[in-house]
Design an enzyme around this catalytic site. Structure first.
Site, PDB file in Angstrom:
ATOM      1  N   TYR A   1       0.849  -1.199   0.000  1.00 61.84           N
ATOM      2  CA  TYR A   1       0.000   0.000   0.000  1.00 61.84           C
ATOM      3  C   TYR A   1       0.878   1.241   0.000  1.00 61.84           C
ATOM      4  O   TYR A   1       1.846   1.304   0.755  1.00 61.84           O
ATOM      5  CB  TYR A   1      -0.899   0.031   1.252  1.00 61.84           C
TER       6      TYR A   1
ATOM      7  N   GLU B   1      -0.555   4.816  -0.570  1.00 62.44           N
ATOM      8  CA  GLU B   1      -1.374   6.014  -0.823  1.00 62.44           C
ATOM      9  C   GLU B   1      -0.515   7.266  -0.655  1.00 62.44           C
ATOM     10  O   GLU B   1       0.266   7.360   0.292  1.00 62.44           O
ATOM     11  CB  GLU B   1      -2.548   6.057   0.153  1.00 62.44           C
TER      12      GLU B   1
ATOM     13  N   ASP C   1      -4.804  14.213 -25.573  1.00 58.77           N
ATOM     14  CA  ASP C   1      -4.856  12.816 -25.137  1.00 58.77           C
ATOM     15  C   ASP C   1      -4.121  12.007 -26.205  1.00 58.77           C
ATOM     16  O   ASP C   1      -4.665  11.731 -27.264  1.00 58.77           O
ATOM     17  CB  ASP C   1      -6.325  12.398 -25.013  1.00 58.77           C
TER      18      ASP C   1
ATOM     19  N   THR D   1      -2.372   6.624 -22.403  1.00 63.11           N
ATOM     20  CA  THR D   1      -2.304   5.258 -21.877  1.00 63.11           C
ATOM     21  C   THR D   1      -0.844   4.836 -21.992  1.00 63.11           C
ATOM     22  O   THR D   1      -0.047   5.491 -22.685  1.00 63.11           O
ATOM     23  CB  THR D   1      -3.140   4.274 -22.715  1.00 63.11           C
TER      24      THR D   1
ATOM     25  N   LYS E   1      -0.662   1.021 -25.354  1.00 63.76           N
ATOM     26  CA  LYS E   1      -0.928   0.954 -26.797  1.00 63.76           C
ATOM     27  C   LYS E   1       0.408   0.979 -27.540  1.00 63.76           C
ATOM     28  O   LYS E   1       1.194   0.067 -27.343  1.00 63.76           O
ATOM     29  CB  LYS E   1      -1.894   2.061 -27.188  1.00 63.76           C
TER      30      LYS E   1
ATOM     31  N   ARG F   1      -1.058  -2.070 -18.897  1.00 58.63           N
ATOM     32  CA  ARG F   1      -2.330  -1.362 -18.988  1.00 58.63           C
ATOM     33  C   ARG F   1      -2.363  -0.259 -17.925  1.00 58.63           C
ATOM     34  O   ARG F   1      -2.300  -0.567 -16.732  1.00 58.63           O
ATOM     35  CB  ARG F   1      -3.430  -2.387 -18.719  1.00 58.63           C
TER      36      ARG F   1
HETATM   37  C1  LIG Z   1      -7.622   4.012 -25.470  1.00 56.50           C
HETATM   38  C2  LIG Z   1      -7.908   5.428 -25.263  1.00 56.50           C
HETATM   39  C3  LIG Z   1      -8.249   5.917 -24.001  1.00 56.50           C
HETATM   40  C4  LIG Z   1      -8.635   5.055 -22.824  1.00 56.50           C
HETATM   41  O1  LIG Z   1      -7.821   4.130 -22.346  1.00 56.50           O
HETATM   42  P1  LIG Z   1      -8.340   3.039 -21.306  1.00 56.50           P
HETATM   43  O2  LIG Z   1      -7.069   2.637 -20.652  1.00 56.50           O
HETATM   44  O3  LIG Z   1      -9.013   1.985 -22.093  1.00 56.50           O
HETATM   45  O4  LIG Z   1      -9.270   3.703 -20.354  1.00 56.50           O
HETATM   46  C5  LIG Z   1      -8.402   7.284 -23.843  1.00 56.50           C
HETATM   47  N1  LIG Z   1      -8.235   8.112 -24.877  1.00 56.50           N
HETATM   48  C6  LIG Z   1      -7.929   7.679 -26.108  1.00 56.50           C
HETATM   49  C7  LIG Z   1      -7.773   8.676 -27.216  1.00 56.50           C
HETATM   50  C8  LIG Z   1      -7.771   6.322 -26.352  1.00 56.50           C
HETATM   51  O5  LIG Z   1      -7.504   5.898 -27.590  1.00 56.50           O
END
Ligand SMILES: *Cc1c(COP(=O)(O)O)cnc(C)c1O
Length: 405
Positions: free
Chosen positions: A47, A49, A192, A218, A221, A227
């Site tokens: 933990y 936090e 993003d 993220t 990807k 993840r």
């Molecule tokens: C995949 C994605 C997310 C979200 O990711 P998660 O880990 O699945 O919540 C947010 N924004 C964009 C543009 C994405 O392609």
């Protein structure tokens, strides 16, 4: 104690599926064994936090070292000053960014899910549209952002935040242009980069941190990590707000096993081999897209790791049908709305094709061309299922095997 064999059998079968198939889902990848080892490590026992040096629990000496290492590596990777590496996912990262900069009811201007945005950018089924007042800008008929219309919309809507960065957008984004619009209307500019973070890390796409107030991503990807999510900024006041939004406002104890795995993925992305990998991803994606064009199949073209294939025009079937037919022969991809699609999101007129995953396994430019030919042949009923299955197997057996754990 015995382990649950049922569960471990499912794991084995999933491992076979990952090895035997051609993975073209643009948001997926294969994390390294070091990343996976850290995900499953003893760090899950702790933990922690709070943040390095400011924890609510004792015994955080090494946890602090690990989280500081992740921050040091990610800020080096994206050439920025500050990072929060605790968000559990990309959606959480976005929620944290909004919470840090906005009040509920404030206005966000983004691209809709139908045109390549993300659920968390204001979809009606997401928290984002419930807590914030969201309006959308659009693509032009070539599938690119219509910057002039974006500006008009921004002047009229007067958002507190303009959001760019998408899930199904095959082109480079003009961050400078959007920043100017955001400045003109007094809005924050948020990017993003969930999909394209790896290409940015490898300097194959523009780094949005030169322009945006806040950047989310993220890590699983194109970045090829565990993840999870991150929030980056060059603004000291913003990072303070982001950390508070992350904990205690929206999350509890951080997943330090995942944070360690993130640090490993940032380390890997700083190596020269990773640059070569991302370069190859771009080459493969373009080779496949060009081959479809040669075969007479309508597609978006590409400037990154993905493109959109119009299955209705090319093969006379919906995106949903194409996805299902290709799954029969071990090719996984996803149906996707095309710009101005007339089908429902559950049906769609096309599919999204990405090369981040199989390039990790060693797929070459020639393999990418073969894949276009298999898909074209099978969806035009020019090749039999048995023949397509053999062609898929011949490709996947040449590639690197993914180990079970
Ligand atoms: C995949 C994605 C997310 C979200 O990711 P998660 O880990 O699945 O919540 C947010 N924004 C964009 C543009 C994405 O392609």
């Amino acid at each position: 104690m015995d382990r649950d064999e049922t569960l471990f059998n499912y794991l084995k079968e999933e491992n076979n599926r990952q090895n035997d198939g051609i993975e073209l889902i643009a948001s997926e990848n294969f994390a390294s064994k070091y990343v996976r080892a850290l995900c499953g490590s003893i760090l899950t026992n702790k933990y922690a936090e709070g943040f390095p040096g400011k924890r609510y629990y004792g015994g955080c000496v090494h946890i602090d070292e690990i989280e500081n290492r992740a921050i040091e590596l990610v800020t080096r990777l994206f050439n920025c000053k500050y990072a929060c590496v605790q968000p559990h996912s990309g959606t959480q990262a976005n929620m944290i960014a909004y919470y840090a900069l906005l009040n509920t009811g404030d206005k966000i201007l983004s691209l809709s899910l139908d045109e390549g945005g993300h659920l968390s950018h204001g979809s009606k089924v997401s928290f984002s549209s419930k807590y914030y007042n969201v309006d959308f800008y659009h693509l032009n008929k070539n599938g690119r952002i219509d910057y002039d219309a974006l500006k008009e919309k921004a002047l009229e809507f007067k958002p507190q935040l303009i959001l760019a960065g998408f899930s199904a957008y095959p082109f480079e984004i003009d961050y400078k242009r959007i920043k100017e619009i955001a400045r003109e209307v007094g809005a924050y500019f948020m990017v993003d980069m969930a999909h394209i973070a790896g290409l940015i890390a490898a300097k194959e796409l523009t780094n949005p941190l030169e322009y945006a107030d806040i950047v989310t991503s993220t890590t699983h990807k194109t970045l090829r990590g565990p993840r999870g999510g991150i929030v980056l900024t060059n603004d000291e006041e913003i990072i303070k707000k982001v950390n508070k939004a992350c904990f205690p406002a929206l999350q509890g104890g951080p997943l330090e096993n995942i944070i360690a795995a993130k640090a490993e993925c940032f380390y890997e992305a700083l190596q020269p081999e990773y640059k070569e990998y991302i370069h190859q991803v771009k080459i493969n994606t373009k080779a496949c897209s060009d081959e479809f064009t040669k075969l007479g199949d309508l597609n978006s073209g590409t400037e990154n790791h993905l493109f959109l294939l119009n299955t209705k025009e090319s093969f006379g079937i919906t995106g949903k049908e194409a996805q299902e037919k290709l799954e029969e022969i071990g090719i996984t991809l996803n149906k996707n709305m095309l710009p101005n699609d007339t089908e429902k999101p559950s049906i769609t007129s096309g599919v999204r094709v990405g090369f981040a995953a199989i390039t990790t396994r060693g797929a070459s430019e020639n393999d990418a061309i073969q894949i276009a030919r298999i898909i074209d042949g099978y969806l035009k009923n020019k090749i039999e299922k048995s023949e397509a299955l053999i062609a898929v197997k011949n490709l996947t057996k040449m590639w690197k095997e993914i180990e079970e754990i």
